[in-house]
Design an enzyme around this catalytic site. Structure first.
Site, PDB file in Angstrom:
ATOM      1  N   HIS A  25      81.631 -53.065  -3.832  1.00  0.00           N
ATOM      2  CA  HIS A  25      83.613 -52.523  -3.310  1.00  0.00           C
ATOM      3  C   HIS A  25      84.042 -53.843  -4.278  1.00  0.00           C
ATOM      4  O   HIS A  25      84.434 -54.363  -3.521  1.00  0.00           O
ATOM      5  CB  HIS A  25      83.528 -52.942  -1.968  1.00  0.00           C
ATOM      6  CG  HIS A  25      84.382 -51.904  -1.164  1.00  0.00           C
ATOM      7  ND1 HIS A  25      86.053 -52.655  -0.700  1.00  0.00           N
ATOM      8  CD2 HIS A  25      85.446 -50.416  -1.592  1.00  0.00           C
ATOM      9  CE1 HIS A  25      86.983 -51.781  -0.258  1.00  0.00           C
ATOM     10  NE2 HIS A  25      87.028 -50.552  -0.228  1.00  0.00           N
ATOM     11  N   TYR A  26      84.908 -53.297  -5.245  1.00  0.00           N
ATOM     12  CA  TYR A  26      85.634 -53.633  -6.195  1.00  0.00           C
ATOM     13  C   TYR A  26      84.932 -55.024  -6.330  1.00  0.00           C
ATOM     14  O   TYR A  26      85.750 -56.154  -6.090  1.00  0.00           O
ATOM     15  CB  TYR A  26      87.172 -54.366  -5.340  1.00  0.00           C
ATOM     16  CG  TYR A  26      88.099 -52.975  -4.806  1.00  0.00           C
ATOM     17  CD1 TYR A  26      88.108 -51.917  -5.284  1.00  0.00           C
ATOM     18  CD2 TYR A  26      87.958 -52.824  -3.447  1.00  0.00           C
ATOM     19  CE1 TYR A  26      89.149 -51.739  -4.713  1.00  0.00           C
ATOM     20  CE2 TYR A  26      89.125 -52.405  -3.346  1.00  0.00           C
ATOM     21  CZ  TYR A  26      89.620 -51.048  -3.805  1.00  0.00           C
ATOM     22  OH  TYR A  26      90.762 -49.908  -3.367  1.00  0.00           O
TER      23      TYR A  26
END
Length: 129
Positions: free
Chosen positions: A39-40
């Site tokens: 996630h990112y």
């Protein structure tokens, strides 16, 4: 409150003190949270769905009628203002209102940097599906 099966947040929700009609719950966002994987990459941000899960689990821990079994009936409102990063300590100030369906929980979620979200959920009596 420990992690619930099928829920995204691994950390433990801690019940804090009560002030007036408001209950306080806390969660330290571990850098090891499974949701950070992918996630990112390089700039992990705690997803909004995890803030919803935190409020829901915190709500279950301090619901005004704990002798009953409650489930999430609706997310009535969710506004996100600032990112939550690994290592942040979340505090949710929860206030309750009885409604026809069960209980409405309004939450203001903050970290040391200020308010990160305002969330309102509704709980209904019954088991989760």
């Amino acid at each position: 409150m420990p992690r619930l099966p099928g829920h995204p947040v691994a950390g433990t929700v801690e019940v804090g003190t009560a002030s007036g009609g408001t209950r306080h719950v806390h969660l330290t966002v571990s850098p090891e949270e499974p949701v950070f994987a992918g996630h990112y990459p390089g700039f992990p941000v705690f997803p909004g769905v995890c803030l919803l899960d935190f409020v829901y689990r915190g709500g279950l821990a301090v619901v005004p009628e704990p002798e009953r079994t409650w489930r999430l009936d609706a997310v009535e409102k969710a506004r996100f203002f600032k990112p939550v990063l690994p290592g942040d300590r979340l505090t949710a100030d929860l206030s309750w209102q009885r409604c026809q369906e069960g209980w409405r929980c309004a939450a203001e979620v903050s970290t040391a940097s200020g308010t990160v979200a305002r969330i309102r959920i509704r709980l209904r009596e019954g088991r989760s599906t």
